[in-house]
Structures are given as C-alpha cells and as structure tokens.
Design a protein around this motif. Structure first.
Motif, PDB file in Angstrom:
ATOM      1  N   HIS A  37       0.818  -1.212   0.000  1.00  0.00           N
ATOM      2  CA  HIS A  37       0.000   0.000   0.000  1.00  0.00           C
ATOM      3  C   HIS A  37       0.855   1.268   0.000  1.00  0.00           C
ATOM      4  O   HIS A  37       0.448   2.292  -0.557  1.00  0.00           O
ATOM      5  CB  HIS A  37      -0.957  -0.019   1.185  1.00  0.00           C
ATOM      6  CG  HIS A  37      -2.044  -1.051   1.042  1.00  0.00           C
ATOM      7  ND1 HIS A  37      -2.829  -1.467   2.091  1.00  0.00           N
ATOM      8  CD2 HIS A  37      -2.470  -1.752  -0.041  1.00  0.00           C
ATOM      9  CE1 HIS A  37      -3.697  -2.374   1.665  1.00  0.00           C
ATOM     10  NE2 HIS A  37      -3.493  -2.559   0.381  1.00  0.00           N
ATOM     11  N   LEU A  38       2.034   1.198   0.593  1.00  0.00           N
ATOM     12  CA  LEU A  38       2.961   2.338   0.526  1.00  0.00           C
ATOM     13  C   LEU A  38       3.422   2.569  -0.910  1.00  0.00           C
ATOM     14  O   LEU A  38       3.484   3.703  -1.385  1.00  0.00           O
ATOM     15  CB  LEU A  38       4.171   2.101   1.433  1.00  0.00           C
ATOM     16  CG  LEU A  38       3.988   2.437   2.911  1.00  0.00           C
ATOM     17  CD1 LEU A  38       5.138   1.882   3.732  1.00  0.00           C
ATOM     18  CD2 LEU A  38       3.853   3.944   3.130  1.00  0.00           C
ATOM     19  N   ILE A  39       3.734   1.494  -1.605  1.00  0.00           N
ATOM     20  CA  ILE A  39       4.146   1.610  -3.017  1.00  0.00           C
ATOM     21  C   ILE A  39       3.028   2.255  -3.836  1.00  0.00           C
ATOM     22  O   ILE A  39       3.266   3.158  -4.636  1.00  0.00           O
ATOM     23  CB  ILE A  39       4.523   0.227  -3.589  1.00  0.00           C
ATOM     24  CG1 ILE A  39       5.821  -0.286  -2.930  1.00  0.00           C
ATOM     25  CG2 ILE A  39       4.702   0.295  -5.116  1.00  0.00           C
ATOM     26  CD1 ILE A  39       6.107  -1.753  -3.177  1.00  0.00           C
ATOM     27  N   LYS A  40       1.802   1.803  -3.613  1.00  0.00           N
ATOM     28  CA  LYS A  40       0.652   2.358  -4.333  1.00  0.00           C
ATOM     29  C   LYS A  40       0.459   3.841  -4.000  1.00  0.00           C
ATOM     30  O   LYS A  40       0.145   4.643  -4.890  1.00  0.00           O
ATOM     31  CB  LYS A  40      -0.612   1.565  -3.996  1.00  0.00           C
ATOM     32  CG  LYS A  40      -0.648   0.185  -4.651  1.00  0.00           C
ATOM     33  CD  LYS A  40      -1.863  -0.609  -4.221  1.00  0.00           C
ATOM     34  CE  LYS A  40      -1.863  -1.983  -4.901  1.00  0.00           C
ATOM     35  NZ  LYS A  40      -2.949  -2.850  -4.383  1.00  0.00           N
ATOM     36  N   ALA A  41       0.636   4.201  -2.728  1.00  0.00           N
ATOM     37  CA  ALA A  41       0.473   5.597  -2.315  1.00  0.00           C
ATOM     38  C   ALA A  41       1.528   6.489  -2.957  1.00  0.00           C
ATOM     39  O   ALA A  41       1.222   7.582  -3.457  1.00  0.00           O
ATOM     40  CB  ALA A  41       0.545   5.696  -0.792  1.00  0.00           C
ATOM     41  N   PHE A  42       2.783   6.027  -2.969  1.00  0.00           N
ATOM     42  CA  PHE A  42       3.855   6.810  -3.587  1.00  0.00           C
ATOM     43  C   PHE A  42       3.633   6.950  -5.094  1.00  0.00           C
ATOM     44  O   PHE A  42       3.856   8.027  -5.661  1.00  0.00           O
ATOM     45  CB  PHE A  42       5.220   6.193  -3.295  1.00  0.00           C
ATOM     46  CG  PHE A  42       5.805   6.634  -1.985  1.00  0.00           C
ATOM     47  CD1 PHE A  42       6.317   7.917  -1.833  1.00  0.00           C
ATOM     48  CD2 PHE A  42       5.845   5.776  -0.896  1.00  0.00           C
ATOM     49  CE1 PHE A  42       6.850   8.343  -0.621  1.00  0.00           C
ATOM     50  CE2 PHE A  42       6.368   6.189   0.321  1.00  0.00           C
ATOM     51  CZ  PHE A  42       6.881   7.472   0.458  1.00  0.00           C
TER      52      PHE A  42
END
Length: 261
Positions: A37-42
């Motif tokens: 989810h961090l990858i998606k947010a970035f």
C-alpha cells in the motif's frame, strides 16, 4: 484524506501531501500489506500533477520498527522471504527513482527497514528524542537490505558499527553522520518540515524532477562518466521553458512563473 487500509494520504496543501503509516499497534511495521500500500500511495502521488513534495511519517509512538517479526516468523518458505525483501526493496527504489522529493518526518524509533525507509528519503528530519538502529544482528538476521540505503548516507566505519552492534543511535549523532538533516523539539518538527517542503514546492516541478534523477544516477558513476552525464542533463534542463523563465525572472528582478508541470 485517502486511505489504503493502514496507509493514509493526507493533503497538507495543494502541493504538499503526507503519507502516514497508521498501524501503531505494530509500531508501523512494514508488513506485506503495508509495503504494497505504501508503493501504491507513492505511485499515486508521483503521478499527481499538483503534488510537488511528499512527506512520510508514522503514527503512534514511533516512525517504524521495520518488518513485522511475527509475520516474518510465520513465512517459513524461502520464496516467501524473498518476496517480502524484494517488495521492501521495490518501495525504497520507488522513493529514490520517483519524480517527487520525499521528506521523512521521524519521531520515536526508526529501526531496521524503518531506518532504511528514512535513509531512502531525499531529506529526513526528526524529533530530538528519535532513535535509529539496524538491530538485525540482535536476532540473528543481519540488516543486509537496510544497509544498502543507510550505507549510501553514512560512512563505512560508522555504518559497520551500527550493523555489528545493533545499538541504536540518537538524533544528534544521526545528524552528525549524515543519516538525517536535522532534529527539533516535538513542538517544532511539523513547522520545520513544512517550511522546507514549502521552499521546495515553490521551485519548478520539472527542474526538481530532472535534478533528483540526475543526482542519484551520477552518484553511481565514475567521475568522467558523471560529468558527461550531468552535462547532458543540464543541457536538457536548459532547453526547458522553466529554465528560460527562471533566468529571465532573475535578470528582470521578478518572481518566476513556472510553466512546466
């Protein structure tokens, strides 16, 4: 504010957004789910034309304790371990290779992959009480992937001491060795980070994007090749409308009006 389970995107203003790891019960652990989810947010903020600066922070008592050891212990299989560490590396590369500057805002502890996350960001600021560590050696798991990011910010002998002892370092020492830019009292941290973010956000988006990409690429090159590459990138930058506008504004003693998004 947009949510991806425990990862939240908060709008500070039109140009500055904050990504918050909001899982205080695990000390904001970098689990499979949180990493994904961090990858998606970035990626979401990297493709947003209005966003110029990204701040990453944790909720609760600290920034991030790194991987969720309970989850790691349950993986058992080699392929699953590899998948977890590859996903973590993918997040760090997304931050470094992304177009937008990323600022780590750290309080409490940033350990192991959490320390790696801080080191992967372009800038990092913390509270005076923050602590940093690569403590894997304490549990028989050397911090090999975290050291990739941290060793690119910290000199070898100081890095090896962190890795070999597993002992945490304080914010003032983290600043001294180049892991963070600066540290402040809890009451001042938000304003100080926002002040830096606003200065960066006032610059040309295109210029910052070109500059960030060029900075990290040239670091890995031999000197002669680095000069050839940066000369090429400065030429590309010079041909852009914003460089022409910036020089004209300077000569005419006025504020530039950036055109490139």
């Amino acid at each position: 504010m947009a949510n991806l389970n425990n990862i939240k995107i908060k709008k500070i203003n039109n140009n500055i957004k904050s990504i918050i790891i909001d899982e205080p019960k695990t000390y904001n652990a970098l689990s499979f789910k949180n990493l994904d989810h961090l990858i998606k947010a970035f990626k979401k903020l990297d493709s947003d034309k209005n966003t110029k600066v990204i701040i990453i922070e944790g909720s609760g008592k600290g920034f991030s304790a790194g991987h969720n050891l309970k989850e790691v212990d349950e993986l058992k299989k080699k392929a699953k371990y590899q998948k977890l560490f590859n996903l973590c590396s993918k997040l760090m590369l997304q931050i470094v290779e992304g177009k937008k500057p990323v600022i780590a805002k750290v309080h409490g502890a940033a350990f192991a992959a959490g320390c790696q996350l801080v080191a992967s960001c372009d800038l990092a600021y913390s509270t005076n009480e923050a602590i940093f560590a690569t403590p894997g050696v304490n549990i028989g798991l050397f911090c090999s992937t975290p050291m990739v990011a941290v060793s690119r910010k910290v000199s070898r002998k100081k890095m090896m001491k962190m890795l070999l002892t597993g002992e945490p370092i304080k914010a003032n020492y983290a600043k001294e060795i180049g892991l963070i830019n600066d540290h402040f009292s809890k009451s001042k941290l938000d304003n100080e980070v926002l002040k830096v973010a606003k200065i960066i956000a006032s610059k040309s988006n295109l210029t910052i994007k070109i500059g960030k990409q060029t900075f990290y690429k040239q670091l890995e090159m031999p000197l002669r090749k680095a000069y050839a590459y940066t000369s090429k990138m400065m030429t590309i930058n010079m041909m852009a409308k914003d460089a022409k506008e910036g020089i004209s504004a300077f000569l005419e003693k006025r504020k530039p009006v950036w055109k490139n998004k």
